[in-house]
Design a protein around this motif. Structure first.
Motif, PDB file in Angstrom:
ATOM      1  N   ALA A  32     -81.069  -4.220  18.519  1.00  0.00           N
ATOM      2  CA  ALA A  32     -81.923  -3.756  19.622  1.00  0.00           C
ATOM      3  C   ALA A  32     -82.554  -2.416  19.285  1.00  0.00           C
ATOM      4  O   ALA A  32     -83.739  -2.180  19.570  1.00  0.00           O
ATOM      5  N   ALA A  33     -81.784  -1.514  18.672  1.00  0.00           N
ATOM      6  CA  ALA A  33     -82.305  -0.201  18.301  1.00  0.00           C
ATOM      7  C   ALA A  33     -83.418  -0.325  17.268  1.00  0.00           C
ATOM      8  O   ALA A  33     -84.469   0.327  17.378  1.00  0.00           O
ATOM      9  N   ALA A  34     -83.194  -1.160  16.252  1.00  0.00           N
ATOM     10  CA  ALA A  34     -84.203  -1.328  15.211  1.00  0.00           C
ATOM     11  C   ALA A  34     -85.480  -1.952  15.785  1.00  0.00           C
ATOM     12  O   ALA A  34     -86.598  -1.567  15.403  1.00  0.00           O
ATOM     13  N   SER A  35     -85.335  -2.896  16.703  1.00  0.00           N
ATOM     14  CA  SER A  35     -86.508  -3.519  17.336  1.00  0.00           C
ATOM     15  C   SER A  35     -87.298  -2.492  18.137  1.00  0.00           C
ATOM     16  O   SER A  35     -88.528  -2.440  18.057  1.00  0.00           O
ATOM     17  N   SER A  36     -86.589  -1.661  18.903  1.00  0.00           N
ATOM     18  CA  SER A  36     -87.261  -0.635  19.705  1.00  0.00           C
ATOM     19  C   SER A  36     -87.931   0.408  18.813  1.00  0.00           C
ATOM     20  O   SER A  36     -89.035   0.880  19.108  1.00  0.00           O
TER      21      SER A  36
ATOM     22  N   SER B 174     -83.960 -13.032  19.990  1.00  0.00           N
ATOM     23  CA  SER B 174     -83.464 -12.583  21.294  1.00  0.00           C
ATOM     24  C   SER B 174     -81.966 -12.830  21.425  1.00  0.00           C
ATOM     25  O   SER B 174     -81.245 -12.044  22.048  1.00  0.00           O
ATOM     26  N   VAL B 175     -81.464 -13.936  20.832  1.00  0.00           N
ATOM     27  CA  VAL B 175     -80.030 -14.210  20.862  1.00  0.00           C
ATOM     28  C   VAL B 175     -79.274 -13.123  20.112  1.00  0.00           C
ATOM     29  O   VAL B 175     -78.246 -12.611  20.582  1.00  0.00           O
ATOM     30  N   THR B 176     -79.777 -12.751  18.946  1.00  0.00           N
ATOM     31  CA  THR B 176     -79.141 -11.700  18.151  1.00  0.00           C
ATOM     32  C   THR B 176     -79.152 -10.375  18.898  1.00  0.00           C
ATOM     33  O   THR B 176     -78.170  -9.625  18.872  1.00  0.00           O
ATOM     34  N   ARG B 177     -80.239 -10.080  19.571  1.00  0.00           N
ATOM     35  CA  ARG B 177     -80.328  -8.812  20.315  1.00  0.00           C
ATOM     36  C   ARG B 177     -79.286  -8.754  21.424  1.00  0.00           C
ATOM     37  O   ARG B 177     -78.615  -7.732  21.600  1.00  0.00           O
ATOM     38  N   VAL B 178     -79.132  -9.853  22.176  1.00  0.00           N
ATOM     39  CA  VAL B 178     -78.164  -9.865  23.276  1.00  0.00           C
ATOM     40  C   VAL B 178     -76.746  -9.676  22.738  1.00  0.00           C
ATOM     41  O   VAL B 178     -75.959  -8.883  23.272  1.00  0.00           O
ATOM     42  N   HIS B 179     -76.398 -10.396  21.679  1.00  0.00           N
ATOM     43  CA  HIS B 179     -75.044 -10.288  21.123  1.00  0.00           C
ATOM     44  C   HIS B 179     -74.821  -8.928  20.466  1.00  0.00           C
ATOM     45  O   HIS B 179     -73.706  -8.409  20.464  1.00  0.00           O
ATOM     46  N   SER B 180     -75.880  -8.346  19.921  1.00  0.00           N
ATOM     47  CA  SER B 180     -75.769  -7.001  19.351  1.00  0.00           C
ATOM     48  C   SER B 180     -75.476  -5.978  20.438  1.00  0.00           C
ATOM     49  O   SER B 180     -74.627  -5.100  20.279  1.00  0.00           O
TER      50      SER B 180
ATOM     51  N   LEU C  33     -79.355 -12.724  11.430  1.00  0.00           N
ATOM     52  CA  LEU C  33     -79.720 -13.465  12.634  1.00  0.00           C
ATOM     53  C   LEU C  33     -78.656 -14.500  12.981  1.00  0.00           C
ATOM     54  O   LEU C  33     -78.078 -15.131  12.097  1.00  0.00           O
ATOM     55  N   LEU C  34     -78.422 -14.671  14.269  1.00  0.00           N
ATOM     56  CA  LEU C  34     -77.505 -15.716  14.745  1.00  0.00           C
ATOM     57  C   LEU C  34     -78.311 -16.995  14.918  1.00  0.00           C
ATOM     58  O   LEU C  34     -78.998 -17.179  15.925  1.00  0.00           O
TER      59      LEU C  34
END
Length: 517
Positions: A125-129, A262-268, A279-280
């Motif tokens: 999430a941090a890297a995406s932002s 988005s799945v990876t972001r939520v689990h992260s 990636l998950l």
């Protein structure tokens, strides 16, 4: 150079600028910017890690500013950014003065007292932002590096300790050895391609090879996996409904790279990423216990963590013994099933998590489990059976596309040949390909205008559906559901047309509204 860190709150989170000023005064460390307990404690961890890594800690007053100042900073992920900020401001031997105008960099990591780096949550999430904000460099613990590299265009360096991070940041290393992310090959080993669609590997006990009989339920599972339809299976204890539904993940195709982001972001954000994981790609399968609270399923808490409905995003939420869940928990599912998202409000802040999940439920027909059985006696009164089913409520049941009544198999069924997971996957792959070619996620998520375009019925099929709607008193949602189920069945057969046979099977799977039918 500007050092940024990340404060995880909700699905989005916030980038945090880390600034350090060293001034004259009694030696002390001050942190300003609404830091919580974990961030304030980083002063001692950071000071010990700097000294134990062979650096000199400044014998002056150190002011650390985390901005924006009105945003609460949470978590231990600020340790590394604060430590590097102190080293940068104190002019440690080894850093390059000419690099004062280096690009901005995202820094995350928790420090041990001897300088080793521990992985932290929310790195993806941090890297995406950061990438969205124009930051292209990322320095994280080595265990989190693959997670960050899945953000395209981000140059990531994974460090094992503070010394490595310092050398990477204040030398040519970070910029010469951090390749731009191009996406990792995160497909699980042993994955199988069926008709061009990737499926996860089948391990002992995860496929249908040890399932005998129960033709109706296995068929319903295949249709549910092909079109993303919600499913309810009810029957007496020991009939095999839970065993079959627990093998449902073997029928689900791997997520595409875009679905997996988005799945990876939520689990992260939830801190559930395995070390070194990219990636998950395997669809989530969440099975909460019947004692799960409302907050446990929908999410929340002081940090607004995701709940089970968000952890099941782009995957499956399986409620075994569904009638034993609290009524409030079951009714909460109605909104995210319809909107595919869930909004959480905590302390004046709002977080919106994705919740595009597929719901599977297994239930007994009554509290004792023997209602309708020809061989056992039911000890429940009609009133108790009625109250048992009222937990689901009509609005929730109306959102369940497939309803299957399961009986205990007889000896002939138990002696039947076992199912083949590979054979079950073939029509599912055919349907998934057809949906991807149409540009829709799953047939179950088609909007009304898409149903008009993609679900034209032959004249005989249309008359059959109209008659069934009148006979079973279908709601408009149930009518649309039958069309979508029929579309999935047709896709599984490779048919462009929806015929009477497709509609007849769809109606048969939809019409059971409860055990009292």
């Amino acid at each position: 150079m500007k050092i940024y860190s990340f404060s995880p709150f909700g699905y989005e989170g916030s980038l945090v600028s880390v600034e350090v000023d060293i001034r004259r005064g009694i030696p002390a460390i001050d942190i300003v910017g609404l830091a919580d307990g974990a961030v304030r404690e980083s002063r001692e961890r950071m000071k010990s890690a700097i000294r134990n890594s062979g650096f000199d800690f400044p014998q002056e007053r150190v002011l650390i500013s985390l901005s924006p100042a009105d945003l609460k900073k949470e978590g231990a992920g600020f340790d590394l950014s604060v430590a590097l900020g102190v080293l940068y401001a104190s002019g440690q031997e080894g850093f390059c003065p000419e690099k004062l105008e280096l690009p901005s960099v995202l820094v995350l990591g928790e420090l041990e007292l001897y300088g080793a780096l521990r992985p932290v949550r929310a790195v993806h999430a941090a890297a995406s932002s950061a990438k969205a904000a124009g930051i292209e460099y990322c320095l994280v613990p080595k265990a989190n590096a693959n997670e960050a590299r899945e953000v395209l265009g981000m140059k990531v360096f994974g460090a094992s300790n503070l010394r490595e991070a310092f050398e990477a940041l204040f030398s040519e290393k970070l910029f010469s050895e951090a390749p731009e992310s191009v996406g990792l090959d995160s497909v699980p080993k042993g994955s199988v391609k069926v008709d061009g669609v990737l499926f996860p590997p089948v391990y002992d006990g995860s496929g249908f090879e040890d399932v005998a009989g129960q033709k109706d339920l296995v068929r319903a599972c295949a249709i549910a996996a092909a079109g993303g339809h919600n499913l309810l299976a009810f029957g007496p204890p020991g009939c095999g409904k839970s065993l079959i539904l627990q093998r449902f993940p073997s029928l689900l195709p791997l997520l595409t790279a875009s679905e997996a982001q988005s799945v990876t972001r939520v689990h992260s954000i939830a801190g559930l990423m395995p070390p070194g994981q990219g990636l998950l790609r395997t669809a989530p399968f969440r099975q909460p216990h019947m004692s799960a609270s409302l907050e446990g399923l929908c999410g929340g808490g002081s940090h607004c963590r995701p709940g089970e409905v968000s952890l099941a995003h782009n995957g499956v939420l399986f409620l075994d013994e569904a009638a034993e869940f609290k009524s409030s928990v079951l009714q909460m599912l109605r909104v995210p099933l319809e909107s595919q998202k869930i909004s959480l409000n905590r302390a004046g802040r709002t977080a919106v998590y994705p919740a595009n999940f597929q719901l599977l439920m297994a239930s007994n027909p009554c509290p004792c489990g023997n209602y309708g059985s020809q061989k056992k006696i039911c000890l429940c009164s009609l009133r108790s059976v009625e109250l048992y089913w009222k937990k689901f409520s009509a609005p929730l049941l109306d959102r369940i596309d497939l309803r299957v009544k399961v009986d205990i198999p007889d000896q002939d069924e138990e002696a039947a040949a076992l199912w083949s997971t590979q054979d079950l996957r073939l029509p599912i792959a055919r349907a998934v390909k057809a949906q991807r070619e149409r540009g829709i996620y799953r047939n179950s998520r088609m909007r009304p205008e898409e149903i008009q375009v993609f679900c034209p019925l032959e004249s005989g099929a249309d008359r059959l559906l109209t008659a069934a709607a009148s006979r079973y008193d279908f709601s408009p949602r149930a009518l649309a559901s039958c069309k979508k189920i029929a579309r999935t069945i047709a896709d599984m057969e490779g048919s462009q047309k929806i015929t009477e046979e497709h509609v007849a099977e769809a109606v048969d799977l939809r019409k059971l509204t409860g055990v009292l039918d």
